[in-house]
Design an enzyme around this catalytic site. Structure first.
Site, short mmCIF file in Angstrom:
data_model
loop_
_atom_site.label_atom_id
_atom_site.label_comp_id
_atom_site.label_asym_id
_atom_site.label_seq_id
_atom_site.Cartn_x
_atom_site.Cartn_y
_atom_site.Cartn_z
N LEU A 298 7.31 11.14 -0.41
CA LEU A 298 8.20 11.67 -1.45
C LEU A 298 8.10 10.85 -2.73
O LEU A 298 8.64 11.23 -3.77
CB LEU A 298 9.66 11.67 -0.97
CG LEU A 298 10.01 12.70 0.10
CD1 LEU A 298 11.49 12.62 0.45
CD2 LEU A 298 9.65 14.12 -0.35
N GLU B 257 10.21 2.67 14.47
CA GLU B 257 9.75 1.36 14.00
C GLU B 257 10.49 0.85 12.77
O GLU B 257 10.43 -0.34 12.48
CB GLU B 257 8.24 1.40 13.75
CG GLU B 257 7.79 2.53 12.87
CD GLU B 257 6.27 2.60 12.74
OE1 GLU B 257 5.56 1.97 13.54
OE2 GLU B 257 5.81 3.26 11.79
N THR C 249 19.89 22.23 1.73
CA THR C 249 20.42 20.86 1.79
C THR C 249 20.45 20.29 3.21
O THR C 249 20.68 19.11 3.40
CB THR C 249 21.87 20.79 1.25
OG1 THR C 249 22.71 21.58 2.11
CG2 THR C 249 21.97 21.33 -0.17
N PRO D 273 18.24 19.51 5.64
CA PRO D 273 17.45 18.34 6.04
C PRO D 273 18.03 17.04 5.47
O PRO D 273 18.04 16.01 6.15
CB PRO D 273 16.06 18.62 5.43
CG PRO D 273 16.00 20.10 5.22
CD PRO D 273 17.42 20.54 4.95
N GLN E 259 21.23 16.51 4.72
CA GLN E 259 22.46 16.19 5.49
C GLN E 259 22.09 15.46 6.77
O GLN E 259 22.74 14.49 7.17
CB GLN E 259 23.21 17.47 5.84
CG GLN E 259 23.79 18.21 4.63
CD GLN E 259 24.55 19.46 5.07
OE1 GLN E 259 25.27 19.43 6.06
NE2 GLN E 259 24.38 20.54 4.35
N CYS F 39 -17.37 -4.39 -8.21
CA CYS F 39 -17.56 -5.05 -6.92
C CYS F 39 -18.82 -4.54 -6.23
O CYS F 39 -19.91 -4.87 -6.67
CB CYS F 39 -16.30 -4.93 -6.07
SG CYS F 39 -16.16 -6.30 -4.91
N LEU F 40 -18.72 -3.68 -5.21
CA LEU F 40 -19.95 -3.16 -4.60
C LEU F 40 -20.79 -2.44 -5.66
O LEU F 40 -22.02 -2.46 -5.61
CB LEU F 40 -19.60 -2.21 -3.45
CG LEU F 40 -20.81 -1.66 -2.69
CD1 LEU F 40 -21.54 -2.78 -1.96
CD2 LEU F 40 -20.39 -0.59 -1.69
N HIS G 33 -12.22 -7.07 -9.51
CA HIS G 33 -11.56 -5.76 -9.60
C HIS G 33 -10.65 -5.68 -10.83
O HIS G 33 -9.45 -5.91 -10.72
CB HIS G 33 -10.72 -5.50 -8.34
CG HIS G 33 -11.53 -5.28 -7.12
ND1 HIS G 33 -11.92 -4.02 -6.71
CD2 HIS G 33 -12.06 -6.15 -6.24
CE1 HIS G 33 -12.65 -4.13 -5.61
NE2 HIS G 33 -12.75 -5.41 -5.30
N GLU H 75 -9.51 -3.16 -12.30
CA GLU H 75 -8.52 -2.07 -12.21
C GLU H 75 -7.16 -2.57 -11.72
O GLU H 75 -6.13 -1.96 -12.02
CB GLU H 75 -9.05 -0.96 -11.29
CG GLU H 75 -9.11 -1.25 -9.79
CD GLU H 75 -10.36 -2.02 -9.34
OE1 GLU H 75 -11.02 -2.63 -10.19
OE2 GLU H 75 -10.65 -2.02 -8.12
N1 GLN Z 1 -18.77 -4.90 0.50
C1 GLN Z 1 -18.89 -5.78 -0.61
C2 GLN Z 1 -18.51 -7.18 -0.23
O1 GLN Z 1 -17.84 -7.41 0.74
C3 GLN Z 1 -18.10 -5.31 -1.80
C4 GLN Z 1 -16.63 -5.29 -1.58
C5 GLN Z 1 -15.88 -4.50 -2.59
O2 GLN Z 1 -16.44 -3.63 -3.26
N2 GLN Z 1 -14.59 -4.73 -2.69
O3 GLN Z 1 -18.87 -8.11 -0.94
#
Ligand code: GLN
Length: 541
Positions: A17, A152, A191, A193, A195, A384-385, A510, A512
């Protein structure tokens, strides 16, 4: 020391949600009123953290500066608040039990029988209250993962009940996020669900203070009255949360419904001023009124679940708005790309981002995509990769290291241009053992990376086991690949770029994860800028 106020957000009826967005939106509104706010997430699953989960299970794994592998909702918290989170902001059942069992082994329970109540609930409470005791926050918002009624989540609900009772009125409150479905056949909003889910909370001893009701349409007064009557809340504490065009609208929608004012008045805090949302509105204005449009490919392995690349998608939203440009992200599975298909798939795009990932599946497709964008001078951004793949591609096709590879892809490669670090080779355990969290990187002056960041020392977050193999640095640099960012402590290559290409940058970290609404990441901003330029230049040709 000021006493922090605690706000708990529970979910009812169904999952998905958007508790994280509601929590982040409320936090943003309180922050816009000058309060210091943090948000934490308590997840009921048994994994110690989501680091070992397949992205298909739980979406992206978000990494904090202190190297915690966390739930993707922490990404929303940072993007909305522009304030970093840490390990303390994400706790799972697994971690709670791990702490309790570790204490038990140390004999800290003095011969007592260790039980869910009080030992597990005490450990949950200790963690829930922790950030609020640091004197850094006026409000701690706690999002409880899962749905009320799940077996859980019971210990978490019980911990919230106890905290609410112990802190007394005015110091904590519970917001229950629920769903009001519209039944087309009956032409009615229902309403019942809600309640039921409130009844479930009441059985656990918790009276919610505010209901936030997700719905695909506005909730009329008579339905609000009904909800108020059957769920024991004031009518003005029934808040509607209608489906929004973008998640970034939600703070303004919540403001319109006065969620922040309801929270403040229930916590006995005078409502003095209007929240300052100018910057936020400015961002939304740019987001919704773009002057340009670009198509950017996201080449990855988990593209059928966009949540797997949540932070990248959001970083494009921020960078797009900054450039007054709509960024249309085309999700492309790297497994579909090969030498014959690559032209059809990538030729109409204005930029290509090759995504992070793990394992060899789809890696050759990523390398093929990079060859294409390098040769065709299409803006390229590898993360990264994605950066590792661009080093492999360059080694193979430009530096003459035939069959160069990463040992992740081919452990027996003759030219392991990407290899596991020595320290990593000794590690056998999987959870929390990668190179994680923020590291410093020094950027060489005059490089593209320097132009992007405008500074020479940066901090970025990592999550990987493999690295650029410095044995090949000289050879690759001679062939024209520039290592423009280096970790000053380890000498590891963090950024690579190409000189004779309009925009070709790969980063081992990273970026991002650090892009926020108020602080879009410069790499994404400049990448989108490059895509706009590429598109315009094509038109001119
Ligand atoms: N697989 C690659 C590594 O472990 C890149 C990891 C990734 O892209 N976060 O180095």
């Amino acid at each position: 020391m000021t006493q922090a106020k605690y706000i708990f957000v529970t979910g009812g009826v169904t999952s998905s949600l958007g508790k994280g967005i509601i929590a982040a939106s409320l936090a943003r509104l309180l922050q816009a009123r000058g309060f210091r706010v943090t948000i934490q997430k308590f997840d009921p699953y048994i994994n110690i953290d989501p680091g070992t989960l397949n992205p298909y299970e739980h979406g992206e794994c978000y990494v904090t500066d202190d190297g915690a592998e966390t739930d993707l909702d922490l990404g929303h918290y940072e993007r909305f608040l522009n304030v970093p989170t840490s390990q303390a902001n994400n706790i799972t059942t697994g971690r709670i039990y791990f702490n309790v069992i570790t204490k038990e082994r140390k004999g800290e329970y003095l011969g007592k029988t260790v039980q869910v109540i009080p030992h597990i609930t005490d450990e949950i409470k200790r963690n829930m209250l922790l950030l609020g005791q640091s004197d850094q926050y006026d409000f701690v918002i706690t999002e409880l993962g899962g749905t009320v009624g799940d077996i859980e989540s019971l210990p978490f609900i019980e911990a919230v009940r106890q905290i609410k009772w112990e802190l007394g009125p005015g110091n904590s409150l519970v917001i229950h996020l629920t769903l009001i479905p519209y039944l087309a056949a009956a032409k009615e909003l229902k309403t019942k669900p809600t309640q039921h889910s409130v009844k479930e909370l009441l059985e656990a001893g918790i009276q919610p203070d505010i209901l936030v009701c997700r719905s695909d349409r506005s909730i009329p007064t008579e339905i609000r009255k009904k909800l108020a009557l059957f769920c024991n809340v004031n009518i003005n504490s029934v808040i509607e949360a209608v489906d929004a065009e973008t998640i970034y609208d939600v703070p303004l929608l919540m403001r319109k419904e006065k969620l922040d004012e309801r929270v403040l008045s229930k916590l006995k805090i005078p409502v003095k001023n209007e929240p300052d949302l100018d910057g936020w509105k400015d961002f939304l204005g740019k987001l919704k009124n773009p002057d340009e449009e670009v198509n950017i490919a996201l080449v990855g392995k988990y593209v059928s679940l966009p949540d797997a690349y949540k932070s990248i998608a959001e970083a494009f939203v921020h960078a797009g708005a900054q450039n007054h440009c709509k960024v249309k992200v085309k999700w492309i599975s790297s497994e579909d790309i090969n030498a014959t298909s690559v032209h059809d798939i990538l030729s109409n795009l204005d930029g290509v981002l090759v995504a992070p990932g793990f394992g060899e599946r789809g890696m050759e497709g990523k390398i093929e995509a990079i060859k294409y964008v390098r040769e065709n001078k299409i803006p390229f951004f590898g993360i990264c990769l994605g950066m590792q793949c661009c080093v492999i591609e360059f080694a193979r096709h430009v530096a003459g290291l035939n069959d160069a590879s990463s040992t992740e892809l081919n452990p027996n490669t003759k030219y392991p241009v990407i290899d596991m670090m020595e320290e990593q080779k000794k590690i056998t355990s999987k959870g929390g053992t990668m190179r994680l969290g923020a590291y410093t990187c020094k950027i060489k002056k005059g490089t593209k990376a320097h132009h992007v960041y405008g500074e020479t020392t940066i901090q970025e977050r990592h999550r990987h086991r493999y690295e650029f193999n410095n044995k090949y640095l000289e050879k690759l640099e001679e062939a024209g690949l520039k290592a423009s960012g280096i970790n000053p402590d380890s000498g590891l290559v963090e950024i690579v770029e190409l000189k004779d290409h309009p925009w070709f940058i790969g980063v081992q970290y990273h970026p991002e994860l650090k892009s926020t609404v108020m602080n879009p990441h410069p790499l994404f901003v400049k990448f989108v800028e490059a895509a706009i330029k590429y598109k315009k230049d094509l038109v001119r040709q």
